[in-house]
Every structure is written in C-alpha cells, then in structure tokens.
Design a protein around this motif. Structure first.
Motif, mmCIF file in Angstrom:
data_model
loop_
_atom_site.group_PDB
_atom_site.id
_atom_site.type_symbol
_atom_site.label_atom_id
_atom_site.label_comp_id
_atom_site.label_asym_id
_atom_site.label_seq_id
_atom_site.Cartn_x
_atom_site.Cartn_y
_atom_site.Cartn_z
ATOM 1 N N HIS A 1 -2.317 -2.623 -12.217
ATOM 2 C CA HIS A 1 -2.060 -3.347 -10.957
ATOM 3 C C HIS A 1 -1.805 -2.353 -9.816
ATOM 4 O O HIS A 1 -1.176 -1.469 -10.189
ATOM 5 N N THR A 2 -2.335 -2.421 -8.861
ATOM 6 C CA THR A 2 -1.807 -1.810 -7.473
ATOM 7 C C THR A 2 -1.957 -2.650 -6.350
ATOM 8 O O THR A 2 -2.970 -3.581 -6.164
ATOM 9 N N MET A 3 -1.250 -2.412 -5.272
ATOM 10 C CA MET A 3 -1.321 -3.091 -4.073
ATOM 11 C C MET A 3 -1.565 -2.185 -2.764
ATOM 12 O O MET A 3 -0.975 -1.043 -2.946
ATOM 13 N N LEU B 1 4.543 -10.406 -6.096
ATOM 14 C CA LEU B 1 3.884 -9.614 -7.180
ATOM 15 C C LEU B 1 4.507 -8.485 -7.359
ATOM 16 O O LEU B 1 4.477 -7.646 -8.254
ATOM 17 N N ILE B 2 5.584 -8.065 -6.334
ATOM 18 C CA ILE B 2 6.086 -6.663 -6.441
ATOM 19 C C ILE B 2 7.147 -6.553 -7.362
ATOM 20 O O ILE B 2 8.096 -7.383 -7.172
ATOM 21 N N ARG C 1 12.351 -3.645 -3.602
ATOM 22 C CA ARG C 1 12.049 -4.574 -4.725
ATOM 23 C C ARG C 1 11.428 -3.645 -6.055
ATOM 24 O O ARG C 1 10.907 -4.544 -6.881
ATOM 25 N N GLY C 2 11.750 -2.318 -5.821
ATOM 26 C CA GLY C 2 11.343 -1.691 -7.182
ATOM 27 C C GLY C 2 10.180 -1.074 -7.304
ATOM 28 O O GLY C 2 9.837 -0.411 -8.189
ATOM 29 N N ALA C 3 9.038 -1.193 -6.332
ATOM 30 C CA ALA C 3 7.863 -0.806 -6.183
ATOM 31 C C ALA C 3 7.683 0.709 -6.093
ATOM 32 O O ALA C 3 8.628 1.343 -5.238
ATOM 33 N N GLN C 4 7.070 1.222 -6.714
ATOM 34 C CA GLN C 4 6.868 2.923 -6.586
ATOM 35 C C GLN C 4 5.820 2.803 -5.468
ATOM 36 O O GLN C 4 4.756 2.169 -5.169
ATOM 37 N N VAL C 5 6.229 3.539 -4.259
ATOM 38 C CA VAL C 5 5.420 3.341 -3.244
ATOM 39 C C VAL C 5 4.783 4.834 -2.973
ATOM 40 O O VAL C 5 5.514 5.955 -2.873
ATOM 41 N N ILE C 6 3.509 4.900 -2.694
ATOM 42 C CA ILE C 6 2.594 6.066 -2.368
ATOM 43 C C ILE C 6 2.446 5.864 -0.799
ATOM 44 O O ILE C 6 1.717 4.957 -0.493
#
Ligand code: F6R
Length: 607
Positions: free
Chosen positions: A464-466, A507-508, A537-542
């Motif tokens: 999944h990605t957001m 969802l994050i 909240r732990g997301a890898q952010v691009i």
C-alpha cells in the motif's frame, strides 16, 4: 478496447493481419483471432491471451489467403476465452465487432427460435447470425448486411467477410470508429489510423450508418439510404516521433521523454512566441460569454480537470464544477445555458464522456471538448473542440496526454481571463513568457531524476502507499497514485494532506509509505506539518519538493526527490514528472507489463 483490422490485398494477408493487431494491441485486449478467406472457405484461428498465442497457433496451423478480418477482444459480454474471441461466424459469414449490441437478448431469442445456434456468450455473435438468417431468406450479402445493421441497437464498428463473396470485405459503423486505408497492395480497414501506417498511404473515416465495400482495387461507400457517398481520401500522416519505441524500453518511457516536445508544440500552436501572447484565433470565439464552467471527464483526464479548475477560478474568475463523466448524467444537477460544458478526453471515444456530452447537448449547453484525436466521435459531436498536441500515446497509462491537457487548459483559462478583461496584456505576456521556459525545464527535470531508482526500490515491496498534497498538488497526488496502481498493481490512495486527520491517518504505520508532494508556495508550511504527522507515526516519507523544502523536512523523511526551483505557474506540470517516473520505475522493478497493464484498455468504449 477491441481492435479491428481487415485486409484485401494482392499479397497474402495473414502476417499483415497479425501485424495490424500488434499495432492495435496498445488499446488493451485479452484474446485475438482472424478469419482468412481462401479456397477452403472461411478459415478461422483464435487464441486466448497475448498475440503471441495467436502467432504460435498460426505457425502450428498456418492459414494463407488474400482476404481476411482480424480482432483483438477486450471482454465485456462473456469471459476472455477462445469461444468468445472474434471473429464470430456461421458457415456463410464471419464478423469482427467493436462496440455493444444493447438489444442482443431480444435478437438472440428471436434467432434461437428460428433454429440458429449460438456458440459464445457474446453480444457480437448476434451479428453473423442475423446476417445468416437474411442470407437464408435469399438476400444478397450487401442487402443481408444492410438489413442486419438496421436491427442493431447500441454501437458497432464491424468488418464482415462472406463465403459467397470471397474477394470482398464489408464494413459498417455506428458510434464506434472505423478507418479505411488505401495502399500499394490493396485496401485495409482498422479501428484507428496508427495500425494502417505500415500498409496504407491514404485514408478516409467511415461515418455513422455508412457501409463500405472494399476489394483489392475498389472502395465504395453508401449511406443509410443506399446512396453512394464520395469520400475524399486524405494522406495518412503518422509522425516519425510516434513510430516505434525509438530505443526506449517501453512506450511509456518514450512518452515521458516526449513531454518537452509536446509542450513546445502546444505553446507554438496556441501562443505567439515573438510577442508572448495568446493566439486568439486558436480558441473558440465566444469564450467570454459564459458565466460558469462545467468540466466533465474520466480518469486521468478528470484529474487534469481538477488541476485546471484552480486556473479557471484564478485567471478567468469563473465558478467551475468538475465531474466524473459516469456520475454526471445521473446527478440531475440544474444546468443553465450560460454554462460552458468542457469535456476532456485523450481518445475522444470514452463511452461515459461521450454519453455525458450527448446529455449536455440535449440540455441545451454549448459543448467544447479537449481532445487528442481530431477524428474522434467527441470531435464530431461537440460544438467545437481544442486539440492537445500530444501525438499518438501508446502506453496505456497516460503521461504526455495528461501534461498536454494541463497546458491547453492553462492557456484556455488565460484566454478566458483575457477575453473577459480580467487578465491584462502585461500579465498575459509575463505568464506566457514563463510558459515558454517549460520545455527546457521539463527536460531538465526528466534528465535529473538521478535517484528515482533508489526511491522506486524502496516502494516496490510495499502493498500500500498513500499520496498526499494540497491545492493543485492534491489532483497530482491522485494522478500519481493512479499511475502507480495502473502499472505496478500496488494499492495507492490519495488525499488532500489536510484531510489526513479526518480519517486516513488511522492507516499510517511503518508499512504505509507516504509520497508527499510539497512544492514551494503558500501551502508548503502546512504540507510539511502533515509530513511530520505521518513521519511521527512511523511512515516512510518520500518528499517531492524543492531543495529548501527538503532541507526543512530532512529529519522527518526517508527519501527525497528534488524538483528544481520554478515559477509557480509551471509547478503542476513539473511535479507530474517525478510521479510518472516513480510509477514507471517501480513497475519495471516488479516486472509488470508496463505498456499494457492487466485489465486495462486505452480507449474505454463501454460504459
Ligand atoms: C489512465 C488513463 C485513463 C483515461 C480514462 C479516460 O492513465 O489514461 O484514466 O484518462 O480512461 O480516457 P480518455 O481521456 O480517453 O477519455
């Protein structure tokens, strides 16, 4: 969607038919087949899956002849299977069909009552059965065909070959395009002109309710009243640029790289490069007379409309609605004739957009379309149309047609602002001058996406990605997520970054990478706050931003894609490029079929 190719030639047609289908395969398909007319009668070969399966069958069970019809099928009625693949036939006639026969249940019931036996689950098989019943009643092939198409409700483009008239192919259309080509070796029929470029020098388009009859050296066309129609054959022009992959691994990559050229062509078409002004004659005359704009489109074209809404509001001060075509007709929203209805479509054949256009016309609205195909049904049915100058787009996932649409929409908003007196000459010149830097800036961004592979590698194993963005970056987020879904099959959601806290933030976690689009400008600070929310909240952010944005967010991001500093006007066009390239590289790493992703069709001619 389905593709039709047919040939009557002084050379054996089998490889020409398969080659023609190959050129049409970008439209999307799941089975294919041919019928060749030869001394054994009408001989059929069909296969499920890619064209390679049909080629393999043909090398196992060769068939040769000088007359043939061929088809790539994208399943609608009945599963993708050999039995449902076209051509459909009886012992007297074979037919390939593109479109939908809406009254097929009633026709089928009546044919079955008369003892005609169907082998497939398709609506299309009704056509050869109807023709056969007419032949059995003693009608000639031409009359049997004419009477059969008169009974069809829905849309069709068909090519037909008769056992009793083996040197001739007939074609008929209503609502689905069909083009006839004339070449050194004979006459050819196809769903679009690209497939004719290898064999034909001249072409003409069939209009609704017309029937064409081709032999190796004759072409005749009659209208619904049986009167002969004289059509001008026009030279077939397919630009060099549009042919082949030209060294790129995929059409999609080639098309991404063609975008600077598309921008240049578009600017030169709509603007005067000497004075940096809009060419008024390139736009419809009465644009300033409307008080409201209603934009209607599907998919990527809809996202182009969402971006453009903000330009029309800003430069032309117009209230704008943007609707998905398949929903628009059923909303019963009050429409008034001071509204300009603007339809955006690359293909000009999208069934939902075409139906929405027809609905708007019935309601008395002026309908303007923005199209990449000038010979399309939407071009014919609109009051006027504007062209995107993207050239043929073969990759199913749209790239250059999207940015082409964006640029024309931006120019149209400026023209509307100018026509209504809201945009003065100095502002016009300043903005157009910026736009003329676009081809060079785009080329720079495409060439400098050095680390895109590393970023793609970090996404390729995600389920999944957001995608998040604010303002115009929200529709870009939708478009970026759509590109990723289409070609890499990774689930991707897109939200306005400000909406995050109203639900999606649940969802994050560390399994949800977030692609954050944050160009410099008034929204950047707020977008970077949202970035911190997901990162904490732990997301890898691009992060896709300029150097300053990346510097500001560096403690909270995993990866960054830097877009060079640019005028705000150019941002949506430039920030689209990393989104396209990211999806492309993820798909390549996953080894998916980039140019023809599963289940998708280039031109969606069913609702
Ligand atoms: C996605 C894509 C589609 C089309 C949509 C409408 O990459 O290209 O979402 O935008 O099917 O097609 P057109 O623009 O031909 O009306």
């Amino acid at each position: 969607m389905c593709g039709i190719f047919a040939a009557v030639s002084n050379e054996s047609v089998t490889s020409t038919l398969v080659g023609g289908l190959g050129t049409l395969s970008y439209r999307g398909y799941d089975s294919s087949g041919i019928v060749v007319s030869n001394e054994n009668g009408l001989v059929r070969r069909r296969a499920e899956g890619k064209l390679e399966s049909l080629s393999a069958l043909l090398s196992d069970q060769p068939v040769e002849g000088y007359v043939g019809i061929a088809h790539t099928r994208w399943a609608t009625h009945g599963a993708p299977s050999v039995i449902n693949a076209h051509p459909h036939m009886t012992d007297r006639v074979a037919v390939v069909h593109n479109g939908i026969i809406e009254n097929y249940p009633a026709l089928k019931a009546s044919l079955e009552k008369d003892g005609y036996v169907f082998e497939s689950e398709t609506d299309s098989e009704t056509i050869p059965q109807l023709i056969s019943r007419n032949l059995d009643k003693g009608m000639s092939p031409a009359v049997a065909l004419k009477d059969a198409v008169r009974q069809l409700d829905g849309s069709y483009a068909i090519a037909v070959v008769f056992a009793d008239e083996p040197q001739t192919i007939y074609a008929a259309r209503y609502g689905s395009p069909l083009v006839i080509g004339q070449g050194a070796a004979g006459h050819f029929i196809s769903s679009d002109s690209i497939a004719l470029s290898r064999v034909a020098r001249n072409l003409c388009y069939l209009d609704d309710n017309e029937i064409a009859q081709i032999t190796v050296d004759t072409l005749s066309i009659t209208n619904a009243d049986g009167i002969t129609v004289a059509k001008e054959m026009k030279p077939l022009v397919v630009s060099q640029q549009d042919q082949g992959k030209q060294g790129y691994k995929h059409f999609m990559l080639k098309e991404i790289h063609q975008q600077p050229e598309v921008m240049r062509n578009t600017l030169n078409h709509y603007c005067d490069p000497a004075t940096f002004t809009l060419k008024e004659e390139a736009f419809p005359a009465n644009l300033s007379s409307f008080e409201r704009l209603s934009i209607v489109a599907c998919g990527t074209s809809y996202y182009a409309g969402m971006v453009a809404r903000q330009w029309f509001e800003r430069y032309a001060c117009l209230p704008v609605d943007v609707d998905i075509a398949s929903e628009y007709r059923y909303r019963e929203s009050p429409l008034s004739t001071n509204t300009l209805a603007l339809f955006i479509s690359q293909s000009g054949e999208t069934a939902d957009s075409l139906a929405a256009l027809r609905y708007s016309k019935e309601q008395g609205l002026t309908c303007l379309s923005l199209l990449n195909v000038e010979t399309s049904s939407m071009a014919m049915e609109s009051d006027c149309y504007l062209r995107t100058l993207a050239g043929a787009e073969i990759g199913v996932a749209s790239t250059k047609a999207f940015t082409g649409q964006l640029l024309v929409l931006l120019l149209m908003s400026l023209q509307m602002g100018k026509a209504s007196g809201r945009l003065d000459r100095d502002a016009e010149r300043e903005l157009i001058k910026h736009l003329f830097t676009l081809p060079v800036e785009m080329a720079k961004v495409i060439d400098e996406m050095a680390n895109i592979d590393t970023v793609a590698a970090s996404l390729m194993h995600s389920d999944h990605t957001m995608y998040l963005g604010r303002g115009m970056s929200f529709p870009l987020a939708l478009e970026g997520a759509l590109k990723l879904k289409e070609i890499s099959y990774i689930h991707a959601e897109a939200y306005p970054a400000g909406e995050l806290k109203h639900g999606p933030i649940a969802l994050i976690d560390n399994k949800m990478p977030v692609v954050m689009i944050a160009p410099p400008g008034p929204m950047m600070g707020k977008t970077l706050s949202n970035l911190r929310e997901v990162s904490s909240r732990g997301a890898q952010v691009i992060l896709i931003s300029n150097g300053a944005g990346i510097e500001m967010a560096k403690q909270h991001i995993t990866q960054a894609i830097e877009v060079p500093e640019t005028a705000p006007l150019l941002q949506p066009l430039l920030y689209t490029l990393p989104l396209q390239l990211l999806a492309y590289h993820v798909a390549c790493m996953k080894g998916t079929d980039v140019d023809q992703p599963r289940n998708l069709a280039k031109s969606v001619t069913v609702e």
